[in-house]
Design a protein around this motif. Structure first.
Motif, PDB file in Angstrom:
ATOM      1  N   MET A   1       0.739  -1.067   0.060  1.00  0.00           N
ATOM      2  CA  MET A   1       0.010  -0.067  -0.216  1.00  0.00           C
ATOM      3  C   MET A   1       1.063   1.197  -0.023  1.00  0.00           C
ATOM      4  N   LEU A   2       1.790   1.319   0.759  1.00  0.00           N
ATOM      5  CA  LEU A   2       2.862   2.205   0.802  1.00  0.00           C
ATOM      6  C   LEU A   2       3.484   2.618  -0.486  1.00  0.00           C
ATOM      7  N   ILE A   3       3.814   1.620  -1.238  1.00  0.00           N
ATOM      8  CA  ILE A   3       4.542   1.792  -2.460  1.00  0.00           C
ATOM      9  C   ILE A   3       3.544   2.404  -3.399  1.00  0.00           C
ATOM     10  N   ALA A   4       2.164   1.632  -3.279  1.00  0.00           N
ATOM     11  CA  ALA A   4       1.237   2.312  -4.214  1.00  0.00           C
ATOM     12  C   ALA A   4       1.013   3.765  -4.066  1.00  0.00           C
ATOM     13  N   ILE A   5       0.960   4.206  -2.744  1.00  0.00           N
ATOM     14  CA  ILE A   5       0.876   5.780  -2.554  1.00  0.00           C
ATOM     15  C   ILE A   5       1.982   6.593  -2.961  1.00  0.00           C
ATOM     16  N   GLY A   6       3.157   6.183  -2.645  1.00  0.00           N
ATOM     17  CA  GLY A   6       4.269   6.811  -3.291  1.00  0.00           C
ATOM     18  C   GLY A   6       4.273   6.957  -4.611  1.00  0.00           C
ATOM     19  N   LEU A   7       3.953   5.853  -5.491  1.00  0.00           N
ATOM     20  CA  LEU A   7       4.102   5.904  -6.792  1.00  0.00           C
ATOM     21  C   LEU A   7       2.877   6.538  -7.331  1.00  0.00           C
ATOM     22  N   ALA A   8       1.702   6.664  -6.739  1.00  0.00           N
ATOM     23  CA  ALA A   8       0.382   7.601  -7.240  1.00  0.00           C
ATOM     24  C   ALA A   8       0.720   9.058  -6.950  1.00  0.00           C
ATOM     25  N   MET A   9       1.705   9.408  -6.112  1.00  0.00           N
ATOM     26  CA  MET A   9       1.994  10.917  -5.957  1.00  0.00           C
ATOM     27  C   MET A   9       2.348  11.683  -7.346  1.00  0.00           C
ATOM     28  N   ASP A  10       3.160  11.143  -8.340  1.00  0.00           N
ATOM     29  CA  ASP A  10       3.432  11.670  -9.565  1.00  0.00           C
ATOM     30  C   ASP A  10       2.057  11.984 -10.450  1.00  0.00           C
TER      31      ASP A  10
END
Length: 188
Positions: A1-10
């Motif tokens: 989930m944290l990776i998904a959030i980090g990637l979604a920031m762009d």
């Protein structure tokens, strides 16, 4: 989930920028744009994973270092882009028309550009077999929600408030990479 959030920031940041250029929020229009961002962001890790499978046996002894390096470099890149993007140019290259037409070519190019980092993340999942499908679906859904929210925030609050979420996403990815490295080094 944290990776998904980090990637979604762009995607979130790009959609805030797109939303800032508009005066009205159209939910259906925003949902279609968010869907494109979500699809690209979800499919790119799968592509990276598929490429990484071919050299999985070689990478197994170094997977934690590779994951750390990839996440750390992408995090630093996002942070530096966040500082450059936050340097004050307002609505550069926007499509500030208020009609309902969507420039799909521009949306696809932006979705692809923001998802290139996600392809590299797919390599991280090579060392975690059986997680790629759940990861790609999670990344796609989180990105879809963040992109839709970004459009809404950009339209509603973007002209009044200035903030840069890419920097936050960069720090999240760097922290995840450091956590993976430390877990492998401590666990032996």
């Amino acid at each position: 989930m944290l990776i998904a959030i980090g990637l979604a920031m762009d995607s979130f940041a790009v959609c805030i920028g797109k939303g800032m250029c508009r005066r009205h929020f159209y939910p259906w229009r925003s949902a279609r744009i968010a869907l494109v961002f979500g699809l690209f962001q979800g499919l790119m890790p799968f592509a990276g994973y598929a490429l990484g499978i071919s050299f999985a046996t070689w990478i197994q002894d170094y997977d934690h270092w590779v994951a750390f390096f990839i996440l750390f470099v992408i995090g630093v890149k996002m942070i530096s882009e966040g500082f450059v993007a936050g340097s004050g140019e307002e609505c550069l290259g926007c499509d500030c028309q208020e009609d309902m037409t969507i420039n799909w070519r521009k949306v696809v190019v932006l979705a692809f550009a923001t998802s290139i980092d996600a392809m590299a993340i797919g390599l991280v999942f090579v060392s975690y077999p059986g997680t790629i499908m759940r990861a790609t679906v999670t990344i796609a859904l989180v990105t879809l929600l963040f992109a839709f929210s970004g459009m809404f925030i950009g339209v509603r609050f973007g002209r009044r408030f200035r903030f840069n979420v890419e920097i936050l996403g960069g720090f999240i990815l760097m922290a995840i990479g450091t956590k993976i490295l430390l877990e492998h080094l401590v666990a032996g």
